[in-house]
Design a protein around this motif. Structure first.
Motif, mmCIF file in Angstrom:
data_model
loop_
_atom_site.group_PDB
_atom_site.id
_atom_site.type_symbol
_atom_site.label_atom_id
_atom_site.label_comp_id
_atom_site.label_asym_id
_atom_site.label_seq_id
_atom_site.Cartn_x
_atom_site.Cartn_y
_atom_site.Cartn_z
ATOM 1 N N UNK A 1 11.369 -39.850 54.775
ATOM 2 C CA UNK A 1 9.778 -39.668 55.010
ATOM 3 C C UNK A 1 9.518 -38.267 54.478
ATOM 4 N N UNK A 2 10.483 -37.531 54.503
ATOM 5 C CA UNK A 2 10.131 -36.013 54.159
ATOM 6 C C UNK A 2 10.273 -35.943 52.835
ATOM 7 N N UNK B 1 6.384 -25.202 46.157
ATOM 8 C CA UNK B 1 6.718 -26.555 46.384
ATOM 9 C C UNK B 1 7.732 -27.340 45.599
ATOM 10 N N UNK B 2 7.720 -26.772 44.367
ATOM 11 C CA UNK B 2 8.579 -27.378 43.405
ATOM 12 C C UNK B 2 9.919 -27.032 43.854
ATOM 13 N N UNK B 3 10.101 -25.495 44.083
ATOM 14 C CA UNK B 3 11.564 -25.040 44.649
ATOM 15 C C UNK B 3 12.100 -25.963 45.919
ATOM 16 N N UNK B 4 11.041 -26.251 46.756
ATOM 17 C CA UNK B 4 11.253 -26.831 48.051
ATOM 18 C C UNK B 4 11.834 -28.296 47.647
ATOM 19 N N UNK B 5 10.920 -28.966 46.639
ATOM 20 C CA UNK B 5 11.072 -30.368 46.182
ATOM 21 C C UNK B 5 12.577 -30.656 45.705
ATOM 22 N N UNK C 1 7.203 -35.477 47.745
ATOM 23 C CA UNK C 1 6.873 -35.935 46.297
ATOM 24 C C UNK C 1 5.314 -36.185 46.220
ATOM 25 N N UNK C 2 4.734 -36.746 47.380
ATOM 26 C CA UNK C 2 3.333 -36.695 47.243
ATOM 27 C C UNK C 2 2.449 -35.551 47.087
ATOM 28 N N UNK C 3 2.950 -34.542 48.122
ATOM 29 C CA UNK C 3 2.296 -33.392 48.050
ATOM 30 C C UNK C 3 2.279 -32.570 46.661
ATOM 31 N N UNK C 4 3.605 -32.574 46.207
ATOM 32 C CA UNK C 4 3.696 -31.968 45.077
ATOM 33 C C UNK C 4 2.760 -32.536 43.779
ATOM 34 N N UNK C 5 2.681 -33.839 43.900
ATOM 35 C CA UNK C 5 1.574 -34.736 42.936
ATOM 36 C C UNK C 5 0.381 -34.214 43.075
ATOM 37 N N UNK C 6 0.132 -33.964 44.444
ATOM 38 C CA UNK C 6 -1.368 -33.438 44.724
ATOM 39 C C UNK C 6 -1.722 -32.148 44.023
ATOM 40 N N UNK C 7 -0.618 -31.341 44.008
ATOM 41 C CA UNK C 7 -0.794 -29.926 43.734
ATOM 42 C C UNK C 7 -0.707 -29.986 42.338
ATOM 43 N N UNK D 1 15.277 -30.446 48.371
ATOM 44 C CA UNK D 1 15.210 -31.895 49.443
ATOM 45 C C UNK D 1 15.716 -32.983 48.537
ATOM 46 N N UNK D 2 15.281 -33.076 46.944
ATOM 47 C CA UNK D 2 15.898 -34.014 46.446
ATOM 48 C C UNK D 2 17.369 -34.000 46.155
ATOM 49 N N UNK D 3 17.705 -32.716 46.008
ATOM 50 C CA UNK D 3 19.301 -32.530 45.847
ATOM 51 C C UNK D 3 20.024 -33.205 47.235
ATOM 52 N N UNK D 4 19.232 -32.834 48.400
ATOM 53 C CA UNK D 4 20.108 -33.265 49.593
ATOM 54 C C UNK D 4 19.982 -34.787 49.695
ATOM 55 N N UNK D 5 18.972 -35.227 49.234
ATOM 56 C CA UNK D 5 18.486 -36.999 49.469
ATOM 57 C C UNK D 5 19.493 -37.541 48.583
ATOM 58 N N UNK D 6 19.566 -36.996 47.222
ATOM 59 C CA UNK D 6 20.585 -37.490 46.194
ATOM 60 C C UNK D 6 22.035 -37.449 46.762
ATOM 61 N N UNK D 7 22.424 -36.247 47.443
ATOM 62 C CA UNK D 7 23.906 -36.230 47.750
ATOM 63 C C UNK D 7 24.027 -37.489 48.954
#
Length: 296
Positions: free
Chosen positions: A226-227, A42-46, A232-238, A49-55
Motif C-alpha cells: 500500500x505504501x 517525491x521522485x527521490x522517495x519513490x 505511485x499515485x501521489x507522484x502521478x498527481x504531482x 521505496x521502489x528499490x526496496x519493493x523490488x528487492x
C-alpha cells in the motif's frame, strides 16, 4: 469605419484582459515552481521505496507464489477501473481534452466494452466530462479530497479493498506527464494488479541476500505494497499538477501576446480614425472660410 470612442473602449477592455492573463501567468509560474520542487522530493522517495519493493519481490518471489491468489499480483473479474487525473479549472489549453481523446482511442483500440469500463476522476473537469458518457466509480468527487498524501493513502486503501473483493479486474492510471516545457505525454499505466515482470526486467539478476523477515512475508507485503501504491499515485498527481501549471502558464503567455497584438491593431485603427476625423474637421473649416470669403 468604427467610431473612435468605441475603439477606445475596446482598447481599455483589452488592457484589462492583458493585466488578467499576465497575473494568471505569474501565479502559474509560482505554483509551477512549488510543484516541481515537491515532485523532485517525491521522485527521490519513490525511487527508494521502489528499490526496496523490488528487492523484496526478487528475494522472495518463489515463496510469494504460495500466497493465496498472489493477492496484489492476481486479477479476476471483468470490469476495469480508470483513475483519470485532470484539472479542477480550465484556461490550461488542451491539457484536459488530450486526456479525453486518449481515453476514447484507448478503449476503441483495445476493444473494451463501455459497460466494463468504470472511471474515477481526480479533478472536476474530468468528472464533468466523464460522468456524461461513462459509469463512475463514485457519484461525486469527495469533498474532503485535498490532493495531500494523507488523502491518497485513504483512497488507495479503498481501491485495494475493492480490488480484493473482485469488483475490478484491473486498475489503470491516466495522467499528463511533462517531458519538457513544450511537450506533454498522456501516460496510461497499470496500477493493479502489480506486474512482477516489470521489476524482474529492471534487475539483471535476482537478489541473493537471504534476509530474515519478521513477523512474516505476508504481513510485510501487506505493509509495504500500500505504501508503494500510495507513493505511485501521489507522484502521478504531482506529475499532472506540474503539467497543468505549465500548460496554463503557456496558455496565458499566448493569450497575453494575442491580446497585445489586438491592442496594437486597435491603436492603429484608432489613430487612423482620429486622423481622419481631424482631417475632416480641417477641411470643413477651410471650406467654411472659403464660403465666407466668397460672400464678402
Amino acid at each position: 469605419m468604427s467610431n473612435p470612442k468605441e475603439i477606445k473602449k475596446r482598447i481599455l477592455s483589452i488592457d484589462s484582459v492583458v493585466k488578467t492573463t499576465e497575473a494568471m501567468k505569474m501565479i502559474s509560474i509560482v505554483k509551477l515552481r512549488k510543484s516541481k520542487e515537491l515532485l523532485l522530493h517525491i521522485k527521490r522517495y519513490s525511487e527508494s521505496i521502489e528499490k526496496l519493493f523490488q528487492h523484496f519481490l526478487l528475494s522472495f518471489h518463489d515463496k510469494l507464489e504460495n500466497i493465496q491468489d498472489k493477492k496484489y499480483f492476481f486479477s479476476s473479474g471483468k470490469k476495469k477501473l480508470f483513475i483519470v487525473i485532470t484539472s479542477n479549472r480550465g484556461l490550461c489549453g488542451a491539457f484536459n481534452s488530450l486526456i479525453f481523446d486518449k481515453i476514447h482511442r484507448y478503449i476503441q483500440e483495445n476493444g473494451y466494452l463501455k459497460k466494463d469500463c468504470i472511471f474515477f476522476s481526480i479533478g472536476k473537469k474530468g468528472f464533468d466530462f466523464l460522468s456524461r458518457k461513462y459509469n463512475m466509480y463514485k457519484e461525486k468527487i469527495p469533498n474532503n479530497f485535498t490532493y495531500k498524501y494523507e488523502d491518497v493513502i485513504i483512497l488507495v486503501k479503498e481501491l485495494i479493498e475493492d480490488f480484493f473483493s473482485k469488483k475490478f479486474h484491473s486498475i489503470y492510471l491516466i495522467y499528463n506527464h511533462l517531458k519538457n516545457s513544450f511537450f506533454q505525454e498522456i501516460i496510461i499505466e497499470q496500477f493493479l494488479p502489480i506486474i512482477f515482470t516489470d521489476f524482474e526486467n529492471k534487475s539483471s539478476k535476482k537478489s541473493s541476500n537471504c534476509s530474515i523477515l519478521e513477523p512474516s512475508k505476508e504481513e510485510i507485503l501487506d505493509y509495504i505494497t500500500p505504501k508503494f501504491l500510495s507513493v505511485k499515485l501521489f507522484k502521478s498527481i504531482l506529475e499532472s499538477s506540474t503539467s497543468e501549471h505549465t500548460a496554463r502558464m503557456m496558455s496565458m503567455h499566448k493569450a497575453t501576446e494575442s491580446a497585445s497584438d489586438i491592442k496594437k491593431n486597435l491603436m492603429l485603427n484608432y489613430n487612423k480614425e482620429r486622423q481622419t476625423s481631424i482631417t475632416k474637421e480641417i477641411l470643413e473649416i477651410i471650406s467654411g472660410l472659403e464660403a465666407l470669403s466668397e460672400t464678402n
